[in-house]
Each structure stands twice: as structure tokens, then as C-alpha cells.
Design a protein around this motif. Structure first.
Motif, PDB file in Angstrom:
ATOM      1  N   ASP A 104       0.827  -1.199   0.000  1.00 50.25           N
ATOM      2  CA  ASP A 104       0.000   0.000   0.000  1.00 50.25           C
ATOM      3  C   ASP A 104       0.870   1.260   0.000  1.00 50.25           C
ATOM      4  O   ASP A 104       0.651   2.186  -0.790  1.00 50.25           O
ATOM      5  CB  ASP A 104      -0.932  -0.029   1.212  1.00 50.25           C
ATOM      6  CG  ASP A 104      -1.992   1.045   1.172  1.00 50.25           C
ATOM      7  OD1 ASP A 104      -2.509   1.359   0.074  1.00 50.25           O
ATOM      8  OD2 ASP A 104      -2.332   1.576   2.238  1.00 50.25           O
ATOM      9  N   GLU A 105       1.850   1.297   0.865  1.00 53.96           N
ATOM     10  CA  GLU A 105       2.761   2.446   0.935  1.00 53.96           C
ATOM     11  C   GLU A 105       3.505   2.627  -0.384  1.00 53.96           C
ATOM     12  O   GLU A 105       3.625   3.737  -0.908  1.00 53.96           O
ATOM     13  CB  GLU A 105       3.751   2.252   2.080  1.00 53.96           C
ATOM     14  CG  GLU A 105       4.706   3.404   2.278  1.00 53.96           C
ATOM     15  CD  GLU A 105       5.678   3.167   3.423  1.00 53.96           C
ATOM     16  OE1 GLU A 105       6.696   3.875   3.463  1.00 53.96           O
ATOM     17  OE2 GLU A 105       5.427   2.288   4.280  1.00 53.96           O
ATOM     18  N   LEU A 107       2.579   1.614  -3.349  1.00 57.14           N
ATOM     19  CA  LEU A 107       1.661   2.044  -4.410  1.00 57.14           C
ATOM     20  C   LEU A 107       1.367   3.538  -4.331  1.00 57.14           C
ATOM     21  O   LEU A 107       1.114   4.182  -5.353  1.00 57.14           O
ATOM     22  CB  LEU A 107       0.370   1.235  -4.363  1.00 57.14           C
ATOM     23  CG  LEU A 107       0.495  -0.213  -4.830  1.00 57.14           C
ATOM     24  CD1 LEU A 107      -0.816  -0.964  -4.581  1.00 57.14           C
ATOM     25  CD2 LEU A 107       0.912  -0.316  -6.288  1.00 57.14           C
ATOM     26  N   THR A 108       1.427   4.106  -3.135  1.00 56.91           N
ATOM     27  CA  THR A 108       1.261   5.549  -2.989  1.00 56.91           C
ATOM     28  C   THR A 108       2.398   6.274  -3.716  1.00 56.91           C
ATOM     29  O   THR A 108       2.174   7.256  -4.419  1.00 56.91           O
ATOM     30  CB  THR A 108       1.198   5.942  -1.495  1.00 56.91           C
ATOM     31  OG1 THR A 108       0.076   5.271  -0.911  1.00 56.91           O
ATOM     32  CG2 THR A 108       1.065   7.432  -1.310  1.00 56.91           C
ATOM     33  N   ALA A 111       1.865   5.905  -7.438  1.00 53.67           N
ATOM     34  CA  ALA A 111       0.831   6.833  -7.906  1.00 53.67           C
ATOM     35  C   ALA A 111       1.409   8.229  -8.119  1.00 53.67           C
ATOM     36  O   ALA A 111       1.098   8.885  -9.123  1.00 53.67           O
ATOM     37  CB  ALA A 111      -0.326   6.878  -6.912  1.00 53.67           C
ATOM     38  N   LEU A 141      -6.116  -2.328  -2.965  1.00 54.86           N
ATOM     39  CA  LEU A 141      -5.039  -1.348  -2.763  1.00 54.86           C
ATOM     40  C   LEU A 141      -4.714  -0.651  -4.082  1.00 54.86           C
ATOM     41  O   LEU A 141      -4.511   0.571  -4.118  1.00 54.86           O
ATOM     42  CB  LEU A 141      -3.787  -2.031  -2.201  1.00 54.86           C
ATOM     43  CG  LEU A 141      -3.949  -2.787  -0.883  1.00 54.86           C
ATOM     44  CD1 LEU A 141      -2.645  -3.490  -0.509  1.00 54.86           C
ATOM     45  CD2 LEU A 141      -4.410  -1.859   0.220  1.00 54.86           C
ATOM     46  N   GLU A 144      -7.586   1.714  -4.912  1.00 61.54           N
ATOM     47  CA  GLU A 144      -7.576   2.919  -4.074  1.00 61.54           C
ATOM     48  C   GLU A 144      -6.428   3.857  -4.425  1.00 61.54           C
ATOM     49  O   GLU A 144      -6.621   5.062  -4.557  1.00 61.54           O
ATOM     50  CB  GLU A 144      -7.487   2.517  -2.601  1.00 61.54           C
ATOM     51  CG  GLU A 144      -7.521   3.688  -1.642  1.00 61.54           C
ATOM     52  CD  GLU A 144      -8.814   4.486  -1.675  1.00 61.54           C
ATOM     53  OE1 GLU A 144      -8.742   5.709  -1.428  1.00 61.54           O
ATOM     54  OE2 GLU A 144      -9.888   3.911  -1.947  1.00 61.54           O
ATOM     55  N   ARG A 145      -5.233   3.331  -4.542  1.00 59.75           N
ATOM     56  CA  ARG A 145      -4.045   4.178  -4.738  1.00 59.75           C
ATOM     57  C   ARG A 145      -3.853   4.660  -6.170  1.00 59.75           C
ATOM     58  O   ARG A 145      -3.307   5.738  -6.378  1.00 59.75           O
ATOM     59  CB  ARG A 145      -2.783   3.433  -4.281  1.00 59.75           C
ATOM     60  CG  ARG A 145      -2.790   3.092  -2.834  1.00 59.75           C
ATOM     61  CD  ARG A 145      -2.700   4.328  -1.954  1.00 59.75           C
ATOM     62  NE  ARG A 145      -2.896   3.951  -0.565  1.00 59.75           N
ATOM     63  CZ  ARG A 145      -3.752   4.574   0.244  1.00 59.75           C
ATOM     64  NH1 ARG A 145      -4.466   5.582  -0.179  1.00 59.75           N
ATOM     65  NH2 ARG A 145      -3.887   4.170   1.479  1.00 59.75           N
ATOM     66  N   ARG A 149      -7.381   7.504  -8.656  1.00 66.68           N
ATOM     67  CA  ARG A 149      -6.673   8.753  -8.963  1.00 66.68           C
ATOM     68  C   ARG A 149      -6.542   8.973 -10.470  1.00 66.68           C
ATOM     69  O   ARG A 149      -5.846   9.884 -10.899  1.00 66.68           O
ATOM     70  CB  ARG A 149      -5.298   8.738  -8.308  1.00 66.68           C
ATOM     71  CG  ARG A 149      -5.394   8.731  -6.804  1.00 66.68           C
ATOM     72  CD  ARG A 149      -4.045   8.674  -6.153  1.00 66.68           C
ATOM     73  NE  ARG A 149      -4.229   8.577  -4.708  1.00 66.68           N
ATOM     74  CZ  ARG A 149      -3.236   8.540  -3.847  1.00 66.68           C
ATOM     75  NH1 ARG A 149      -1.994   8.590  -4.268  1.00 66.68           N
ATOM     76  NH2 ARG A 149      -3.477   8.449  -2.557  1.00 66.68           N
TER      77      ARG A 149
END
Length: 160
Positions: A104-105, A107-108, A111, A141, A144-145, A149
């Protein structure tokens, strides 16, 4: 809102034009040699060399779970080495090395880089091969990421 596009094919040969990021999950012990990384190394030597150097010099850089290293391999094409698994799976062990929080981190960060480059994102089912993860946990995940967006995402299921 768009969705993840699923295709049969090779994630090391991402479809489309323009800037593209190939994302995959790496371990946090510097191992490289099984799974999707073998296909990457057959195609380009740079991601493996960069990952091994990043791990070797980790006392002086950001190498850790959740970190991402972006390695240029061709014009408008990068490989994102995302550290999303703790160690490797041991024979006979039920424990899986995938770390969803780290994915998750990472993928941020993917992004942010995709937005900066105007890039689409391409990947196998990250975290679900040797890392032992469940796609039902990883897919949300990615949605969302990245997808929410506006980043186009293609997931490749390899034939063979």
C-alpha cells in the motif's frame, strides 16, 4: 472511474504508448532470482543491478519495506522495484512474506510518480506469487491508490 484492465500476456512487454511503469514486488533481504524478476532480468539487466546496489547500500538510503526504486530501462519505460515482502517463503512454513501495508505504501509512491510522468502502470498480480499474498487483498489497494486517482492500470496474467 476506470477499472483495472486484465490481459493475458507478458508484463515485461507493456501495451500502449507513452510513459509506462512496470511495478513488481521485491523482498527486503536483497534476494533476486525467482518469479517475475527472472523475466525482468532476461529483458533488462538494470533493475536487478539497481536493486542489488540499493540493498547493499541500504545503510545510506531509503531501502525498507514500502520503499520503491524507479529504474529507467527504455525511453518512457521504468521498472518500479517495490519492497513489499519480508524475507522469502521458507520450505514447510505456513507464514507468507507478503506485507500488504508495505505494498500500500509503495503504491502511494507509484501513484505519485505515475502522475508526475503522466504514466500508465503495468504489473503482474503483485504480491501474489512467491510472496504468497491474496489478490482479493491486493486488488483493492491498487484500486484505491491508482485507479481512483485516474491512473490507467493493466494487470498481466502470463500464459505458461
Amino acid at each position: 472511474m476506470s477499472e483495472i484492465t486484465y490481459v493475458r500476456g507478458d508484463a515485461t512487454a507493456p501495451s500502449g504508448q507513452g510513459p509506462r511503469l512496470i511495478v513488481h514486488v521485491c523482498n527486503d533481504i536483497g534476494g533476486w532470482g525467482k518469479g517475475f524478476v527472472r523475466a525482468l532480468s532476461r529483458r533488462w539487466p538494470e533493475p536487478e543491478r539497481a536493486f542489488r546496489r540499493w540493498h547493499r547500500e541500504r545503510a545510506d538510503n531509503d531501502f525498507a519495506l514500502g520503499a520503491v526504486q524507479f529504474v529507467p530501462v527504455e525511453p518512457d519505460l521504468w521498472v518500479a522495484n517495490l519492497v513489499g515482502q519480508r524475507g522469502i517463503r521458507r520450505a514447510g512454513s505456513r507464514a507468507v512474506p507478503v506485507r500488504y501495508e508495505a505494498i500500500d505504501e509503495g503504491l502511494t509512491a507509484v501513484a505519485a510518480r505515475a502522475a508526475e510522468l503522466g504514466a500508465s502502470v503495468h504489473m503482474p498480480r503483485i504480491g501474489c506469487g512467491l510472496a504468497g499474498g491474496a489478490w482479493s487483498r491486493v486488488e483493492p489497494l491498487i484500486t484505491e491508490r491508482l485507479v481512483r486517482r485516474g491512473t490507467p492500470v493493466t494487470v498481466y496474467d502470463h500464459d505458461g
